[in-house]
Design an enzyme around this catalytic site. Structure first.
Site, mmCIF file in Angstrom:
data_model
loop_
_atom_site.group_PDB
_atom_site.id
_atom_site.type_symbol
_atom_site.label_atom_id
_atom_site.label_comp_id
_atom_site.label_asym_id
_atom_site.label_seq_id
_atom_site.Cartn_x
_atom_site.Cartn_y
_atom_site.Cartn_z
ATOM 1 C CB CYS A 100 -1.937 46.358 65.005
ATOM 2 S SG CYS A 100 -1.880 47.577 63.673
ATOM 3 C CD GLU B 287 0.607 47.357 67.324
ATOM 4 O OE1 GLU B 287 0.419 48.312 66.530
ATOM 5 O OE2 GLU B 287 0.921 46.218 66.939
ATOM 6 C CD GLU C 165 4.364 45.206 64.300
ATOM 7 O OE1 GLU C 165 4.049 44.372 65.147
ATOM 8 O OE2 GLU C 165 3.531 45.883 63.664
HETATM 9 N N1 CDV Z 1 1.150 47.742 63.674
HETATM 10 C C1 CDV Z 1 0.596 47.058 62.656
HETATM 11 O O1 CDV Z 1 0.362 45.863 62.766
HETATM 12 N N2 CDV Z 1 0.349 47.761 61.514
HETATM 13 C C2 CDV Z 1 -0.133 47.164 60.298
HETATM 14 C C3 CDV Z 1 0.433 47.941 59.134
HETATM 15 C C4 CDV Z 1 1.811 47.511 58.805
HETATM 16 C C5 CDV Z 1 -0.397 47.874 57.887
HETATM 17 C C6 CDV Z 1 -1.646 47.126 60.242
HETATM 18 O O2 CDV Z 1 -2.189 46.078 59.873
HETATM 19 O O3 CDV Z 1 -2.303 48.127 60.496
#
Ligand code: CDV
Length: 311
Positions: free
Chosen positions: A171, A47, A146
């Site tokens: 993510c 990502e 975000e």
């Molecule tokens: N970039 C992300 O989506 N990171 C989230 C963090 C905030 C926990 C994740 O789910 O890994």
């Protein structure tokens, strides 16, 4: 029958704030060339793979950070990736920040694209589950903005590519069973997803020791419960002083990890993935048509938060 796709999880080590996009693209090109030597069909990058994870910093004027977004794809910085894909006959998945003007309005999304072996974009996905917060919260050791820097996407898609049904996520999406199930209902055979996950979670530091366990738990469950391959790829290591987990992994429809990265730097993990392995899960334990009971699942799409019925 067997339908093999050779896949590389192309983990990246940290990207410094002052690293130029050209420097980063050179790192991605090195991965593409290395993967080609190992007969890889498609390379999965993380990502926000072109820049540092900029949502960790707040800026009053959001456009101060426009330099971290792409306004065209391919653009001048990223064209070499597309040229290499076509020349080497190798596909890739790439996460990046998108800035577009739609109906005269600037819009920002956290996206991924899937590019085939001719260097053509076959699909684009806008991240649905944006984690973190939308306002400055200076009390945190570092921020996760975000919800400030991006609008959410609204759809999980699948695309026909590499001889199978390919899906994309980003993510935080990987922590939600709905992500995989919606793609599962579209027959997905391989979910590609990049992530940036700090070891430390400011609102729940008691989970920090479990960050890698949770990372693999959700991807392995998503793979098994939907009879699909999952390729999860990290941006890892100490980025601008924030420690990020690695653990990039290629997971079979059985839920087993079949290849994984062992460092927190630029590293490839490669697996020969038989898409036809999906069938034995999709046609038995997870034969959706036969066993699912959508009439019992209404709340999943009609309600967002938990409500105790008698409270
Ligand atoms: N970039 C992300 O989506 N990171 C989230 C963090 C905030 C926990 C994740 O789910 O890994």
């Amino acid at each position: 029958m067997s339908r093999f796709v050779n896949v590389a999880a192309a983990q990246l080590g940290p990207i410094a704030r002052n690293e130029t996009k050209k420097q980063v693209v050179d790192r991605l090109l090195a991965h593409l060339h290395q993967a080609k030597k190992m007969d890889v069909d498609v390379v999965v990058f993380p990502e926000l793979a072109l820049t540092t994870f900029f949502p960790r910093w707040f800026s009053e004027d959001i456009s101060d950070f426009d330099c971290f977004y792409e306004t065209q794809m391919p653009g001048p910085d990223t064209q070499p990736l597309f040229d290499a894909a076509a020349r080497l006959q190798i596909g890739f998945y790439l996460g990046y920040a998108e800035l577009v003007i739609e109906n005269g309005v600037k819009r920002r999304f956290n996206v991924s694209i899937l590019v085939d072996k001719t260097g053509t974009i076959v699909g684009k996905y806008r991240k649905v589950h944006l984690p973190g917060h939308g306002q400055d919260e200076p009390w945190r050791a570092f921020q996760h903005l975000e919800k400030y820097y991006f609008e959410p996407g609204h759809e999980f898609g699948v695309w026909s590519a590499f001889g199978g049904v390919m899906g994309m996520a980003l993510c935080n999406d990987r922590r939600w069973s709905e992500t995989y199930r919606v793609m599962g209902l579209k027959g997905v055979e391989m979910v590609m997803l990049g992530y940036n996950t700090p070891v430390h979670n400011p609102p729940a530091p008691e989970h920090d020791d479990l960050s890698m366990f949770h990372n693999h738990l959700v991807m392995q469950a998503g793979a098994y419960q939907n009879g699909t391959w999952v390729v999860g790829v990290a941006k890892a290591g100490s980025e601008e002083g924030i420690e990020m987990i690695g653990g990039s992994a290629i997971i079979a429809p059985s839920g087993e990890i079949v290849a994984a990265c062992s460092t927190k730097g630029d590293e490839l993990a490669i697996a020969r993935c038989d898409l036809d392995l999906c069938h034995s899960y999709k046609s038995t334990t997870f034969n959706f048509e036969r066993h699912r009971r959508p009439e019992a699942y209404g709340l999943i799409s009609s309600q967002r938060g938990a409500v105790v019925p008698w409270a």
